[in-house]
Design an enzyme around this catalytic site. Structure first.
Site, PDB file in Angstrom:
ATOM      1  N   HIS A 188      -0.435  -6.607   1.951  1.00 47.70           N
ATOM      2  CA  HIS A 188      -0.849  -5.906   0.737  1.00 47.70           C
ATOM      3  C   HIS A 188      -2.148  -5.138   0.989  1.00 47.70           C
ATOM      4  O   HIS A 188      -2.271  -3.955   0.651  1.00 47.70           O
ATOM      5  CB  HIS A 188      -1.036  -6.919  -0.397  1.00 47.70           C
ATOM      6  CG  HIS A 188      -1.694  -6.356  -1.617  1.00 47.70           C
ATOM      7  ND1 HIS A 188      -0.989  -6.020  -2.757  1.00 47.70           N
ATOM      8  CD2 HIS A 188      -3.001  -6.064  -1.892  1.00 47.70           C
ATOM      9  CE1 HIS A 188      -1.827  -5.544  -3.659  1.00 47.70           C
ATOM     10  NE2 HIS A 188      -3.054  -5.573  -3.159  1.00 47.70           N
ATOM     11  N   GLU A 189      -3.136  -5.823   1.601  1.00 51.02           N
ATOM     12  CA  GLU A 189      -4.420  -5.176   1.853  1.00 51.02           C
ATOM     13  C   GLU A 189      -4.286  -4.065   2.891  1.00 51.02           C
ATOM     14  O   GLU A 189      -4.986  -3.050   2.826  1.00 51.02           O
ATOM     15  CB  GLU A 189      -5.447  -6.218   2.311  1.00 51.02           C
ATOM     16  CG  GLU A 189      -5.728  -7.330   1.303  1.00 51.02           C
ATOM     17  CD  GLU A 189      -6.198  -6.811  -0.049  1.00 51.02           C
ATOM     18  OE1 GLU A 189      -6.728  -5.690  -0.116  1.00 51.02           O
ATOM     19  OE2 GLU A 189      -6.011  -7.522  -1.057  1.00 51.02           O
TER      20      GLU A 189
ATOM     21  N   HIS B 114      -3.619  -0.640   1.587  1.00 50.82           N
ATOM     22  CA  HIS B 114      -4.757   0.149   1.120  1.00 50.82           C
ATOM     23  C   HIS B 114      -5.326   1.005   2.246  1.00 50.82           C
ATOM     24  O   HIS B 114      -5.843   2.103   2.007  1.00 50.82           O
ATOM     25  CB  HIS B 114      -5.832  -0.767   0.540  1.00 50.82           C
ATOM     26  CG  HIS B 114      -5.407  -1.451  -0.733  1.00 50.82           C
ATOM     27  ND1 HIS B 114      -4.912  -0.768  -1.814  1.00 50.82           N
ATOM     28  CD2 HIS B 114      -5.404  -2.769  -1.086  1.00 50.82           C
ATOM     29  CE1 HIS B 114      -4.619  -1.619  -2.787  1.00 50.82           C
ATOM     30  NE2 HIS B 114      -4.899  -2.834  -2.365  1.00 50.82           N
TER      31      HIS B 114
ATOM     32  N   GLU C 181      -1.990  -0.772  -6.730  1.00 46.77           N
ATOM     33  CA  GLU C 181      -1.760  -2.182  -6.393  1.00 46.77           C
ATOM     34  C   GLU C 181      -0.265  -2.509  -6.369  1.00 46.77           C
ATOM     35  O   GLU C 181       0.188  -3.318  -5.555  1.00 46.77           O
ATOM     36  CB  GLU C 181      -2.489  -3.085  -7.387  1.00 46.77           C
ATOM     37  CG  GLU C 181      -4.009  -2.969  -7.356  1.00 46.77           C
ATOM     38  CD  GLU C 181      -4.613  -3.364  -6.019  1.00 46.77           C
ATOM     39  OE1 GLU C 181      -3.961  -4.122  -5.268  1.00 46.77           O
ATOM     40  OE2 GLU C 181      -5.734  -2.918  -5.719  1.00 46.77           O
TER      41      GLU C 181
ATOM     42  N   ASP D 159       1.845  -3.994  -3.196  1.00 44.67           N
ATOM     43  CA  ASP D 159       2.741  -5.159  -3.239  1.00 44.67           C
ATOM     44  C   ASP D 159       4.096  -4.822  -2.620  1.00 44.67           C
ATOM     45  O   ASP D 159       4.648  -5.598  -1.824  1.00 44.67           O
ATOM     46  CB  ASP D 159       2.941  -5.624  -4.682  1.00 44.67           C
ATOM     47  CG  ASP D 159       1.751  -6.408  -5.221  1.00 44.67           C
ATOM     48  OD1 ASP D 159       0.941  -6.891  -4.408  1.00 44.67           O
ATOM     49  OD2 ASP D 159       1.637  -6.538  -6.451  1.00 44.67           O
TER      50      ASP D 159
END
Length: 420
Positions: A282-283, A286, A360, A364
């Protein structure tokens, strides 16, 4: 504005705040139904399926109380600044400071220190109650002395940054009364980039200890996952948070060579490797989607619009109150700047939250594709909800004003759909 009218306005503000508190209490304790819609009862998103009855009940009561405290505290700074203006204290303070010293940077320093300390002391009881509340519910294990240390560090860090901003605004309003807001915005661009760059290496370490990930086996798995996403995994850091909290977290911070993914050590202890890898993926999204740069761009665009609105509000207020609109009332002007900055910032929060929630959700879904393990994500979100006593389906106003991530209900639902 005559003194009698100012007194009436002050009473109106206080009565209005009391009415606002009543509205907040009614909204959360009377008008809001904390129960999940019937169609979700007994499903994987129902807290009663991954918490026992007592935990689910505590989660609802804690979240509600925490949200009530948040909304009650929001207008306090604005009320303090408004009452200071209406009482004439700020104008008198400005005159006294001019007699005390001829150096403008000292005048602004003493003015802003007075305002900062006053607003901090007025909001301190609520902050202290939040700390006691999180300690009572087992989310905080930090000692009072350690908490106060963080509070003091936070006060001085925020004071230093804001004093610099306030002093620059002070100089620009004096020299460029018509276009100060444009120049302020132009100067904010390198300032915002600089703060984002130094955040991981200078500001964050003031509060906690950061170090490379200790678990080498997990590190190998993260490196392997990162290679699939073409991301430099040597920027994964662990932070010692177990001395302060029992909750889990992970985030991306910094830009350029200082960009890094940070995992709380509590997360490492509470989640399995598969669940941590999902969080890591998930991170990593980014990084891939350059969300930090997009967020920075959005902040700068928003600040341009915000500064324009603040300038118009200040000019409108000053034109209607002639006693404020004079060269020797700069402290009054700065107070108006602080007041309107807070209000405009709060009003714009739902927009930035909506943009963030979109990013976000993409992160996911990216994690599902990278790990091919949506189930790990669902279990991780269940654990996060249980661990932090977070409501799976919060009230509308909470999501609208507070949530920069989708709700846990939404996140678990679209992960389940991604499995099909």
């Amino acid at each position: 504005m005559k003194q009698s009218k100012k007194s009436k306005v002050s009473k109106f503000i206080l009565i209005g705040y009391l009415a606002y508190i009543i509205f907040v209490l009614l909204y959360f304790y009377v008008f809001t139904d904390s129960n999940l819609p019937a169609k979700y009862k007994g499903t994987f998103v129902d807290p009663n399926t991954f918490m026992d009855h007592k935990e689910a009940k505590i989660s609802t009561s804690y979240s509600t109380l925490k949200n009530v405290l948040y909304f009650i505290s929001i207008p306090l700074d604005w009320i303090v600044l408004s009452l200071l203006l209406l009482s004439g204290i700020i104008g008198k303070l400005g005159e006294s400071l001019k007699k005390l010293t001829r150096f403008h940077f000292i005048q602004v320093f003493l003015y802003f220190f007075f305002v900062s300390v006053l607003t901090y002391l007025i909001t301190l009881p609520l902050d202290l109650y939040r700390f006691k509340l999180s300690t009572k519910y087992g989310l905080t294990v930090q000692s009072f002395n350690s908490w106060m240390k963080d509070e003091i560090i936070g006060f001085w860090v925020n004071f230093a940054i804001m004093y610099f901003v306030i002093y620059v605004v002070y100089l620009l309003i004096k020299k460029q009364p018509k276009k100060w807001w444009i120049t302020t915005w132009l100067l904010s661009i390198p300032f915002t980039i600089f703060l984002t760059f130094i955040q991981p290496v200078i500001i964050d370490p003031l509060y906690n200890d950061f170090y490379p990930l200790k678990d080498k086996k997990l590190e190998e798995k993260i490196v392997s996952l990162a290679k699939e996403a073409n991301i430099p995994a040597h920027r994964v850091y662990e932070v010692n948070m177990s001395a302060k909290t029992t909750t889990y977290n992970a985030y991306v911070t910094g830009i350029g060579k200082n960009a890094r993914i940070v995992l709380w050590d509590t997360t490492l202890k509470g989640l399995t490797d598969e669940e941590i890898l999902f969080i890591m993926a998930h991170e990593m999204s980014h990084y891939v989607n350059k969300d930090i740069y997009k967020a920075m761009f959005g902040t700068l665009v928003g600040s341009l619009v915000g500064l324009f609105i603040i300038d118009r509000l200040m000019k409108l207020t000053l034109s209607r109150n002639r006693e404020y609109n004079s060269p020797d009332k700069m402290m009054v002007v700065l107070t108006l700047f602080l007041l309107f900055s807070g209000i405009v910032g709060f009003i714009s929060e739902p927009i930035s939250n909506a943009v963030s929630r979109h990013a976000e959700k993409k992160a996911d879904l990216y994690a599902v594709k990278l790990t091919n393990d949506a189930e790990a994500g669902i279990i991780a979100f269940q654990k996060l909800s249980k661990n932090s006593l977070t409501q799976v389906d919060p009230p509308f106003l909470v999501k609208f004003f507070r949530y920069d991530h989708p709700t846990m209900l939404e996140r678990m639902k679209y992960l389940e759909e991604a499995k099909k």
